[in-house]
Design an enzyme around this catalytic site. Structure first.
Site, PDB file in Angstrom:
ATOM      1  N   SER A 162       9.525  44.705  79.794  1.00  0.00           N
ATOM      2  CA  SER A 162       9.389  43.474  80.563  1.00  0.00           C
ATOM      3  C   SER A 162       7.956  43.178  80.959  1.00  0.00           C
ATOM      4  O   SER A 162       7.677  42.111  81.512  1.00  0.00           O
ATOM      5  CB  SER A 162      10.267  43.549  81.815  1.00  0.00           C
ATOM      6  OG  SER A 162       9.981  44.725  82.548  1.00  0.00           O
ATOM      7  N   GLU A 191      11.593  36.436  74.997  1.00  0.00           N
ATOM      8  CA  GLU A 191      10.153  36.334  74.799  1.00  0.00           C
ATOM      9  C   GLU A 191       9.798  37.140  73.546  1.00  0.00           C
ATOM     10  O   GLU A 191      10.035  38.345  73.495  1.00  0.00           O
ATOM     11  CB  GLU A 191       9.397  36.876  76.014  1.00  0.00           C
ATOM     12  CG  GLU A 191       9.494  35.969  77.230  1.00  0.00           C
ATOM     13  CD  GLU A 191       8.710  36.496  78.420  1.00  0.00           C
ATOM     14  OE1 GLU A 191       7.935  35.741  79.024  1.00  0.00           O
ATOM     15  OE2 GLU A 191       8.887  37.697  78.753  1.00  0.00           O
ATOM     16  N   ASN A 251       7.606  37.224  83.846  1.00  0.00           N
ATOM     17  CA  ASN A 251       7.334  38.167  84.929  1.00  0.00           C
ATOM     18  C   ASN A 251       5.960  37.964  85.557  1.00  0.00           C
ATOM     19  O   ASN A 251       5.744  38.351  86.709  1.00  0.00           O
ATOM     20  CB  ASN A 251       7.495  39.602  84.436  1.00  0.00           C
ATOM     21  CG  ASN A 251       8.956  40.011  84.417  1.00  0.00           C
ATOM     22  OD1 ASN A 251       9.741  39.582  85.267  1.00  0.00           O
ATOM     23  ND2 ASN A 251       9.354  40.812  83.445  1.00  0.00           N
ATOM     24  N   HIS A 261      11.767  40.582  74.424  1.00  0.00           N
ATOM     25  CA  HIS A 261      12.147  40.729  75.827  1.00  0.00           C
ATOM     26  C   HIS A 261      13.351  39.862  76.161  1.00  0.00           C
ATOM     27  O   HIS A 261      13.253  38.637  76.266  1.00  0.00           O
ATOM     28  CB  HIS A 261      10.958  40.370  76.730  1.00  0.00           C
ATOM     29  CG  HIS A 261      11.245  40.538  78.184  1.00  0.00           C
ATOM     30  ND1 HIS A 261      10.613  39.804  79.157  1.00  0.00           N
ATOM     31  CD2 HIS A 261      12.117  41.358  78.843  1.00  0.00           C
ATOM     32  CE1 HIS A 261      11.077  40.155  80.339  1.00  0.00           C
ATOM     33  NE2 HIS A 261      11.989  41.099  80.163  1.00  0.00           N
TER      34      HIS A 261
END
Length: 289
Positions: free
Chosen positions: A123, A156, A194, A144
């Protein structure tokens, strides 16, 4: 190799993310080998898959026949070499620990087919650094997924320093075949989601620690004030407080930016084993659920 050549997928790890990834791959028609280090972990992962598919059938998302076929496509194993011996794509979903991931990729590189793509579900960690543990950095990429995997549509697709165009294309095409929407991301700490989410969750924890509002009120304010489906503390519990801490620690170390300095309350909760939903206690108590 193109996406039409991908038939066998190995998922390394059978936790929340690994089981979720194995499930969506199997539902999409791929043969899946799910590997973990203990039989109990594998059984728990398979139980989660069966439970999720059962709910999908009850909600009319898929037929019982399709759910049964998906379960039949998944084989569990404790043997890493056995898991990857026929794999076209290998998706790593072990705990968010950089050194552990590098060790896993080193082993995968040594025992998996030469043309297999090695994808990591990290992540936040550097794809380039993970790929450096292998002799095929051009075939290493980030893939991801988001929790819960069966319901969240985003993947992702992250390019490291040496990731080839072909590898990224296969990762993107695979995501689409799993019913997901891929977005291209060039490597950076935290990627896109994130990078934006981590300081948001962190600041909510500071609000709680400083007594500005109670957890429920913080979450209600964000849900009603910003029209978010979940509040930040609820979301942190879902992600896992240990995972959230690992992301913040890594991003703080990589960038030096104080906005990523983990809230002391978060670190204290992780030390106490209060990890969110996975441990039944976090900012909320899930023992009765």
């Amino acid at each position: 190799m193109g996406i039409e050549n991908v038939r066998n997928i190995a998922v390394i790890g059978s936790g929340i993310m690994g089981a979720g990834i194995a499930q969506v791959c199997a539902v999409a028609g791929y043969r899946v080998a799910m590997r973990d280090i203990g039989e109990a972990y594998l059984q728990k992962g398979m139980e989660a898959i069966r439970s999720s598919l059962k709910k999908g059938v009850e909600r009319g998302k898929l037929t019982q026949e399709r759910a049964d076929e998906a379960v039949a496509r998944i084989r569990m194993t404790l043997n890493l070499a056995e898991a990857v011996e026929e794999a076209d794509v290998i998706i790593e979903a072990v705990p968010e620990n950089l050194e552990l991931k590098k060790q896993v990729f080193k082993e995968l590189d040594e025992i998996s087919p030469e043309d297999a793509i090695l994808a990591t579900n990290t992540s936040s960690f550097s794809i380039t650094e993970i790929a450096s543990a292998t002799r095929r950095p051009d075939r290493v990429a980030g893939m991801h997924f988001f929790n819960p995997v069966h319901a969240m549509n985003l993947v992702e697709a992250i390019r490291g320093d040496s990731t080839s165009d072909q590898t990224i294309q296969i990762v993107r095409d695979l995501a689409k075949r799993l019913g997901k929407t891929p977005v291209n991301v060039n490597e950076a700490p935290g990627f896109v989601v994130n990078r934006l989410l981590a300081p948001f969750l962190n600041e909510a924890m500071f609000c709680l620690m400083e007594g500005i509002a109670e957890a429920k009120d913080i979450d209600t304010a964000i849900k009603l004030g910003l029209n978010h489906p979940m509040g930040p503390l609820e979301l942190a519990d879902l992600v896992g407080l240990d995972t959230t801490l690992a992301i913040l620690d890594y991003m703080h170390k990589e960038t030096g930016d104080p906005k990523y300095r983990p809230c002391p309350l978060l670190r204290k909760m992780v030390r106490a084993g209060r990890l969110g939903r996975k441990s039944a206690k976090g900012f909320y108590d899930y023992t009765a659920r």
